[in-house]
Write an enzyme that holds these catalytic residues in place. Structure first.
Site, PDB file in Angstrom:
ATOM      1  N   PHE A 141       0.831  -1.075   0.159  1.00 15.07           N
ATOM      2  CA  PHE A 141      -0.147  -0.035  -0.113  1.00 15.07           C
ATOM      3  C   PHE A 141       0.842   1.224   0.093  1.00 15.07           C
ATOM      4  O   PHE A 141       1.852   1.497   0.701  1.00 15.07           O
ATOM      5  CB  PHE A 141      -1.083  -0.190   1.398  1.00 15.07           C
ATOM      6  CG  PHE A 141      -2.108   1.041   1.436  1.00 15.07           C
ATOM      7  CD1 PHE A 141      -3.392   0.605   0.614  1.00 15.07           C
ATOM      8  CD2 PHE A 141      -1.838   2.048   1.771  1.00 15.07           C
ATOM      9  CE1 PHE A 141      -4.279   1.596   0.551  1.00 15.07           C
ATOM     10  CE2 PHE A 141      -2.935   3.101   2.117  1.00 15.07           C
ATOM     11  CZ  PHE A 141      -4.169   2.866   1.175  1.00 15.07           C
ATOM     12  N   ASP A 218       0.979  -5.350   8.340  1.00 13.90           N
ATOM     13  CA  ASP A 218       0.120  -4.494   8.248  1.00 13.90           C
ATOM     14  C   ASP A 218      -1.235  -5.394   7.844  1.00 13.90           C
ATOM     15  O   ASP A 218      -1.163  -6.000   7.006  1.00 13.90           O
ATOM     16  CB  ASP A 218       0.272  -3.599   6.954  1.00 13.90           C
ATOM     17  CG  ASP A 218      -0.694  -2.219   6.830  1.00 13.90           C
ATOM     18  OD1 ASP A 218      -1.883  -2.581   7.201  1.00 13.90           O
ATOM     19  OD2 ASP A 218      -0.372  -1.467   6.455  1.00 13.90           O
ATOM     20  N   TYR A 243     -11.495   1.376   9.958  1.00 16.47           N
ATOM     21  CA  TYR A 243     -12.431   1.654   9.285  1.00 16.47           C
ATOM     22  C   TYR A 243     -13.026   0.870   8.110  1.00 16.47           C
ATOM     23  O   TYR A 243     -13.973   1.143   7.223  1.00 16.47           O
ATOM     24  CB  TYR A 243     -12.422   3.319   8.714  1.00 16.47           C
ATOM     25  CG  TYR A 243     -11.338   3.451   7.887  1.00 16.47           C
ATOM     26  CD1 TYR A 243     -11.119   3.222   6.449  1.00 16.47           C
ATOM     27  CD2 TYR A 243      -9.963   4.227   8.620  1.00 16.47           C
ATOM     28  CE1 TYR A 243      -9.971   3.469   5.751  1.00 16.47           C
ATOM     29  CE2 TYR A 243      -8.925   4.223   7.750  1.00 16.47           C
ATOM     30  CZ  TYR A 243      -9.007   3.887   6.616  1.00 16.47           C
ATOM     31  OH  TYR A 243      -7.811   4.201   5.848  1.00 16.47           O
ATOM     32  N   LYS A 244     -12.182   0.013   7.799  1.00 15.72           N
ATOM     33  CA  LYS A 244     -12.470  -1.129   6.934  1.00 15.72           C
ATOM     34  C   LYS A 244     -13.462  -2.366   7.451  1.00 15.72           C
ATOM     35  O   LYS A 244     -14.835  -2.140   7.695  1.00 15.72           O
ATOM     36  CB  LYS A 244     -11.423  -1.765   6.134  1.00 15.72           C
ATOM     37  CG  LYS A 244     -10.477  -0.807   5.484  1.00 15.72           C
ATOM     38  CD  LYS A 244      -9.139  -1.236   4.883  1.00 15.72           C
ATOM     39  CE  LYS A 244      -8.520   0.098   4.339  1.00 15.72           C
ATOM     40  NZ  LYS A 244      -7.175   0.048   4.295  1.00 15.72           N
ATOM     41  N   ARG A 392     -12.259  -3.664  -7.721  1.00 12.59           N
ATOM     42  CA  ARG A 392     -12.133  -4.514  -6.632  1.00 12.59           C
ATOM     43  C   ARG A 392     -13.659  -4.746  -5.796  1.00 12.59           C
ATOM     44  O   ARG A 392     -14.379  -4.000  -5.774  1.00 12.59           O
ATOM     45  CB  ARG A 392     -11.135  -4.095  -5.230  1.00 12.59           C
ATOM     46  CG  ARG A 392      -9.912  -3.750  -5.757  1.00 12.59           C
ATOM     47  CD  ARG A 392      -9.032  -3.369  -4.558  1.00 12.59           C
ATOM     48  NE  ARG A 392      -9.771  -2.473  -3.766  1.00 12.59           N
ATOM     49  CZ  ARG A 392      -9.315  -1.748  -2.478  1.00 12.59           C
ATOM     50  NH1 ARG A 392      -8.229  -2.346  -1.975  1.00 12.59           N
ATOM     51  NH2 ARG A 392      -9.828  -0.487  -2.102  1.00 12.59           N
TER      52      ARG A 392
HETATM   53  C1  PLP Z   1      -6.110   1.194   4.362  1.00  9.96           C
HETATM   54  C2  PLP Z   1      -4.728   1.074   4.480  1.00  9.96           C
HETATM   55  C3  PLP Z   1      -4.083   1.881   5.025  1.00  9.96           C
HETATM   56  C4  PLP Z   1      -4.652   3.023   5.500  1.00  9.96           C
HETATM   57  O1  PLP Z   1      -3.547   4.087   6.301  1.00  9.96           O
HETATM   58  P1  PLP Z   1      -4.504   5.213   6.867  1.00  9.96           P
HETATM   59  O2  PLP Z   1      -3.501   5.990   7.633  1.00  9.96           O
HETATM   60  O3  PLP Z   1      -5.635   5.096   7.228  1.00  9.96           O
HETATM   61  O4  PLP Z   1      -4.868   6.261   5.631  1.00  9.96           O
HETATM   62  C5  PLP Z   1      -2.488   1.482   5.384  1.00  9.96           C
HETATM   63  N1  PLP Z   1      -2.133   0.463   4.795  1.00  9.96           N
HETATM   64  C6  PLP Z   1      -3.076  -0.614   4.202  1.00  9.96           C
HETATM   65  C7  PLP Z   1      -2.231  -1.851   3.876  1.00  9.96           C
HETATM   66  C8  PLP Z   1      -4.134  -0.226   3.947  1.00  9.96           C
HETATM   67  O5  PLP Z   1      -5.039  -1.214   3.405  1.00  9.96           O
END
Ligand code: PLP
Length: 418
Positions: A141, A218, A243-244, A392
């Site tokens: 990411f 992560d 939030y996911k 997705r």
């Molecule tokens: C959604 C996601 C993030 C989100 O990071 P934020 O700090 O909330 O913007 C980070 N890493 C991964 C792998 C994600 O899927």
């Protein structure tokens, strides 16, 4: 579905509707869907991996929190539980979703900020042993890659990139080839945000440890969807998103895990008063808390953690193993529909077909899917688009029905057939 002599589309549609209805009828988690707030005008919500839906209980508890907890307890609320909330809610996430014993998880910050704090702690700790390489993959990411690039520049560390196949993910063999006596840290996603590939976390953690490296997972795309066993894997550090699949709402606080054996040796860099041994003594000089509270920096986001608590409560009731079982069925159904309805129009699958290597979403590709996604949103069918050419299909097990998947994929098929 071949050998149809009458109108093939009508028969196919009827067959598929019966299949979806059968799957919904057998689904032990079907009732949980009614706990979510209705979304007017939404035909199929296929993006629960990016932003989970709100619960009815969330709306009620937010109102109650504002009126009663904040409204009448006022500053006394800090002594009545708010101060401990990062740890108490962290422990619940640890038990419900992470396979983490109490005292190792806090709720705080954003995923990005916690990534920075934990990765910096690991890199600084390992620098003392002369290790200065950070292993990360090219398809991780963006925030993960950018944060590590920043840490490397700040601390004189070196990034060692694993080139990962965007349609699959990082393998233990690739990690074995990348780690060595210079490796400080391996940072990978458990479920790849693009393809949904599920990494072999126990094997990769072992491989990294054999080389003397620390591992940071992560979990943003796995927490609340795929069972995680941080303690059993021997993981050192982890972060994940609220939030996911945890339904914490836009910008919900994240969580961080620091294995108990590291709490007094790894030091995160944002040494604010909430991570102090005695925050309210307000003394000179920062002395880190002797426990996981040392991961905290400033005043915790109590208000923003109320929806997250509702999401965690739901997961506690449903059970992560049941959630995973439904997730595998949902992604399997979506893949079947992709093969039946979309493949004839040149749409290809860019996610693992092996359910053991697949997380909670599937990615489909064709070069014009950005436009297709925009048309789907106009129809109330809401997946998401990821450049350069992927849609997705994110399937949150507690809020998604099989009929909804069928409705969304049918609309998808109509749009790619135009
Ligand atoms: C959604 C996601 C993030 C989100 O990071 P934020 O700090 O909330 O913007 C980070 N890493 C991964 C792998 C994600 O899927």
């Amino acid at each position: 579905m071949t050998d149809r002599s009458t109108d093939p589309t009508t028969d196919l549609g009827t067959d598929l509707a019966a299949v979806a209805a059968g799957l919904d009828a057998e689904d032990p988690l079907a009732g949980y869907r009614d706990r979510f707030l209705p979304a007017d005008g939404v035909v199929a919500y296929l993006d629960g991996n990016s932003l989970g839906r709100p619960l009815q209980a969330t709306a009620e508890r937010m109102e109650r929190f504002v009126r009663a907890d904040w409204g009448t307890r006022l500053i006394r609320g800090w002594d009545e539980g708010w101060v401990d909330r990062p740890r108490s809610l962290g422990d619940r996430i640890g038990a419900a979703a992470l396979g983490a014993a109490p005292g190792q998880v806090v709720v705080a910050d954003s995923t990005t900020v916690l990534l920075y704090k934990l990765a910096r702690a690991a890199v600084d700790h390992q620098a003392a042993a002369g290790r200065r390489e950070i292993v990360v993959d090219t398809d991780n990411f963006p925030t993960d890659r950018y944060v590590l690039e920043g840490i490397a520049a700040e601390r004189g560390a070196v990034l060692r990139w694993i080139t990962s196949d965007p349609a699959s993910g990082v393998t233990p063999e690739q990690v074995a080839a990348a780690v060595g006596p210079d490796t400080a840290l391996v940072l990978l996603s458990h479920v790849a945000y693009r393809s949904g590939f599920l990494a072999d976390a126990p094997a990769i953690t072992r491989t990294a440890h054999d080389a003397g490296a620390l591992v940071l997972w992560d979990l943003s795309h796995s927490v609340g969807s795929v069972p995680v066993r941080l303690d059993a894997w021997g993981a050192d550090l982890a972060v994940g998103c609220g939030y996911k699949y945890l339904n914490g709402g836009p910008g919900a606080p994240a969580f961080g895990y620091l294995a108990a054996r590291h709490t007094t040796t790894l030091r995160q860099p944002i040494t604010g008063w909430f991570g102090h041994r005695a925050p309210f003594a307000m003394g000179p000089g920062h002395e880190p808390a002797p426990d996981v509270r040392a991961l905290l920096s400033g005043t915790p986001p109590v208000l923003a953690s109320v929806p997250l608590e509702c999401g965690v409560e739901l997961l506690e009731q449903a059970g992560i193993d049941a959630v995973r079982a439904k997730s595998v069925r949902l992604t399997g159904f979506a893949l079947d529909l992709a093969d039946t309805l979309l493949a004839p129009h040149g749409v290809t699958v860019a996610s693992p077909r092996d359910p053991d290597r697949r997380g909670g979403h599937v990615t489909l590709r064709r070069e014009d899917l950005a436009q297709v996604n925009a048309r789907l949103w106009e129809r109330g069918v809401i997946p998401d688009f990821r450049a350069p050419d992927g849609i997705r299909i994110g399937l949150a097990p507690l809020s998604t029905s099989f009929a909804e998947v069928l409705a969304g994929m049918t609309a998808f098929a109509e749009e790619v057939a135009r």
